[in-house]
Design an enzyme around this catalytic site. Structure first.
Site, PDB file in Angstrom:
ATOM      1  N   LYS A  12      -6.735   1.439 -17.771  1.00  0.00           N
ATOM      2  CA  LYS A  12      -6.699   1.194 -19.550  1.00  0.00           C
ATOM      3  C   LYS A  12      -8.085   1.484 -19.985  1.00  0.00           C
ATOM      4  O   LYS A  12      -8.512   2.054 -20.938  1.00  0.00           O
ATOM      5  CB  LYS A  12      -6.205  -0.063 -19.837  1.00  0.00           C
ATOM      6  CG  LYS A  12      -4.842  -0.121 -20.204  1.00  0.00           C
ATOM      7  CD  LYS A  12      -4.559  -1.452 -20.763  1.00  0.00           C
ATOM      8  CE  LYS A  12      -2.969  -1.900 -20.828  1.00  0.00           C
ATOM      9  NZ  LYS A  12      -2.777  -3.264 -21.490  1.00  0.00           N
ATOM     10  N   ASP A  69      -2.032  -4.197 -26.318  1.00  0.00           N
ATOM     11  CA  ASP A  69      -1.078  -4.760 -25.666  1.00  0.00           C
ATOM     12  C   ASP A  69      -0.134  -3.848 -25.618  1.00  0.00           C
ATOM     13  O   ASP A  69       0.267  -3.008 -26.728  1.00  0.00           O
ATOM     14  CB  ASP A  69      -0.566  -6.133 -26.259  1.00  0.00           C
ATOM     15  CG  ASP A  69       0.471  -6.817 -25.427  1.00  0.00           C
ATOM     16  OD1 ASP A  69       0.025  -7.052 -24.115  1.00  0.00           O
ATOM     17  OD2 ASP A  69       1.507  -6.965 -25.571  1.00  0.00           O
ATOM     18  N   GLY A 151       1.082   2.302 -13.685  1.00  0.00           N
ATOM     19  CA  GLY A 151       2.296   1.600 -14.374  1.00  0.00           C
ATOM     20  C   GLY A 151       3.613   2.383 -14.211  1.00  0.00           C
ATOM     21  O   GLY A 151       3.773   2.903 -13.118  1.00  0.00           O
ATOM     22  N   TYR A 152       4.226   2.503 -15.276  1.00  0.00           N
ATOM     23  CA  TYR A 152       5.542   3.170 -15.229  1.00  0.00           C
ATOM     24  C   TYR A 152       5.377   4.814 -15.416  1.00  0.00           C
ATOM     25  O   TYR A 152       6.451   5.413 -15.313  1.00  0.00           O
ATOM     26  CB  TYR A 152       6.417   2.478 -16.242  1.00  0.00           C
ATOM     27  CG  TYR A 152       6.625   1.182 -16.168  1.00  0.00           C
ATOM     28  CD1 TYR A 152       7.883   0.802 -15.353  1.00  0.00           C
ATOM     29  CD2 TYR A 152       5.917   0.298 -16.821  1.00  0.00           C
ATOM     30  CE1 TYR A 152       7.928  -0.644 -15.248  1.00  0.00           C
ATOM     31  CE2 TYR A 152       6.091  -1.145 -16.515  1.00  0.00           C
ATOM     32  CZ  TYR A 152       7.273  -1.583 -15.851  1.00  0.00           C
ATOM     33  OH  TYR A 152       7.467  -2.894 -15.558  1.00  0.00           O
ATOM     34  N   ASP A 153       4.158   5.089 -15.239  1.00  0.00           N
ATOM     35  CA  ASP A 153       4.031   6.531 -15.641  1.00  0.00           C
ATOM     36  C   ASP A 153       4.832   7.630 -14.592  1.00  0.00           C
ATOM     37  O   ASP A 153       5.396   8.816 -15.129  1.00  0.00           O
ATOM     38  CB  ASP A 153       2.488   7.043 -15.372  1.00  0.00           C
ATOM     39  CG  ASP A 153       1.831   6.626 -16.656  1.00  0.00           C
ATOM     40  OD1 ASP A 153       2.306   6.351 -17.683  1.00  0.00           O
ATOM     41  OD2 ASP A 153       0.480   6.764 -16.500  1.00  0.00           O
ATOM     42  N   HIS A 178       0.991   6.872 -26.035  1.00  0.00           N
ATOM     43  CA  HIS A 178       1.088   5.753 -26.978  1.00  0.00           C
ATOM     44  C   HIS A 178      -0.236   5.175 -27.400  1.00  0.00           C
ATOM     45  O   HIS A 178      -0.611   5.041 -28.573  1.00  0.00           O
ATOM     46  CB  HIS A 178       2.121   4.566 -26.661  1.00  0.00           C
ATOM     47  CG  HIS A 178       1.794   4.441 -25.018  1.00  0.00           C
ATOM     48  ND1 HIS A 178       1.625   5.145 -24.261  1.00  0.00           N
ATOM     49  CD2 HIS A 178       1.475   3.146 -24.442  1.00  0.00           C
ATOM     50  CE1 HIS A 178       1.241   4.739 -23.324  1.00  0.00           C
ATOM     51  NE2 HIS A 178       1.193   3.410 -23.214  1.00  0.00           N
TER      52      HIS A 178
HETATM   53  P1  IMP Z   1      -0.500  -5.521 -20.778  1.00  0.00           P
HETATM   54  O1  IMP Z   1      -0.735  -4.612 -22.008  1.00  0.00           O
HETATM   55  O2  IMP Z   1      -1.731  -5.630 -20.093  1.00  0.00           O
HETATM   56  O3  IMP Z   1       0.267  -6.722 -20.962  1.00  0.00           O
HETATM   57  O4  IMP Z   1       0.213  -4.616 -19.767  1.00  0.00           O
HETATM   58  C1  IMP Z   1       1.226  -3.563 -20.294  1.00  0.00           C
HETATM   59  C2  IMP Z   1       2.032  -3.030 -18.957  1.00  0.00           C
HETATM   60  O5  IMP Z   1       2.675  -1.975 -19.522  1.00  0.00           O
HETATM   61  C3  IMP Z   1       1.022  -2.648 -17.918  1.00  0.00           C
HETATM   62  O6  IMP Z   1       0.771  -3.298 -16.680  1.00  0.00           O
HETATM   63  C4  IMP Z   1       2.313  -1.245 -17.631  1.00  0.00           C
HETATM   64  O7  IMP Z   1       3.048  -1.602 -16.338  1.00  0.00           O
HETATM   65  C5  IMP Z   1       2.892  -0.848 -18.708  1.00  0.00           C
HETATM   66  N1  IMP Z   1       2.279   0.352 -19.531  1.00  0.00           N
HETATM   67  C6  IMP Z   1       1.487   0.283 -20.472  1.00  0.00           C
HETATM   68  N2  IMP Z   1       0.598   1.321 -20.853  1.00  0.00           N
HETATM   69  C7  IMP Z   1       1.163   2.160 -19.575  1.00  0.00           C
HETATM   70  C8  IMP Z   1       0.826   3.531 -19.685  1.00  0.00           C
HETATM   71  O8  IMP Z   1       0.161   4.272 -20.306  1.00  0.00           O
HETATM   72  N3  IMP Z   1       1.457   4.107 -18.322  1.00  0.00           N
HETATM   73  C9  IMP Z   1       2.702   3.338 -17.757  1.00  0.00           C
HETATM   74  N4  IMP Z   1       2.564   2.222 -17.989  1.00  0.00           N
HETATM   75  C10 IMP Z   1       1.926   1.466 -18.961  1.00  0.00           C
END
Ligand code: IMP
Length: 199
Positions: A12, A69, A151-153, A178
């Site tokens: 991120k 977030d 993540g879910y990409d 997003h």
């Molecule tokens: P947080 O914002 O750190 O609470 O975590 C967000 C979670 O959402 C991540 O650990 C991923 O599992 C998922 N996520 C957020 N943004 C993405 C993205 O760009 N690609 C894939 N998964 C995402």
């Protein structure tokens, strides 16, 4: 202006640094600013959680702090995993375990529409804040493709591109994600509130 990025997620940080540096913001990591915080995300909305994270880092460093977030909302699951995306299935799972669980929970469901959501919040020492939300709609694939992103990409399919998010280059993802949309809105809000001046 120097701004501390509250996130500890390395992927991120790379995505946000790439976009924020185009705004002329000097992005510091928490380590650069001499702190190491991981505030508990006790909110029930992306807005609440991004503010909790940014405010904690701003208070600890005395510098403006930005947090994102984000998460995946699946229509057939009533918006889950939502703000719990990073914790879906409990602590024992990694990214792969989480999307595998999601695919299992989606078995037999015809509606596979979903969206990624990101809310970016910057909290300033004077008590003001800038916040913006971005969304990226997609379809849950039946199985994973691609090894980019995080993540879910691998299971987030973009019908207009015929690819999953994990099959995009970082530059391609940063155009449509997003997070990119939230940062674009964030830039507009930032310039409105700060008149485009460096502080
Ligand atoms: P947080 O914002 O750190 O609470 O975590 C967000 C979670 O959402 C991540 O650990 C991923 O599992 C998922 N996520 C957020 N943004 C993405 C993205 O760009 N690609 C894939 N998964 C995402």
């Amino acid at each position: 202006m120097k701004v501390v990025l509250a996130s500890q997620n390395k992927k991120k940080i790379v995505e946000m640094r790439a976009i924020l540096s185009q705004m002329g913001v000097e992005v510091l990591s928490q380590a650069d600013a001499g702190v190491n915080l991981e505030p508990e995300e006790t909110g029930t909305t992306f807005e609440e959680n991004s503010r909790i994270k940014a405010k904690a880092v701003m208070e600890a460093t005395g510098l403006p702090a930005i947090a994102d977030d984000s998460g995946l909302m699946v229509d057939a699951l009533g918006g889950e995993p939502g703000v719990y995306s990073a914790r879906y299935g409990g602590e024992g799972l990694d990214d792969t375990g989480r999307w595998q669980l999601l695919l299992k929970n989606m078995e037999g469901k015809a509606d596979r529409t979903c969206k990624f959501v990101s809310v970016i919040c910057c909290c300033f020492p004077d008590g003001t804040e800038v916040m913006a939300r971005g969304e990226c709609p997609g379809i849950l694939a039946q199985g994973p493709s691609g090894d980019g992103g995080f993540g879910y990409d691998p299971i987030f399919y973009l019908p207009q591109l015929g690819k999953t998010m994990a099959q995009l280059t970082p530059e391609e993802k940063n155009k449509i994600s997003h997070r990119a949309k939230a940062l674009a809105g964030f830039q507009i809000e930032w310039e409105k509130q700060h008149n485009g001046t460096d502080q």
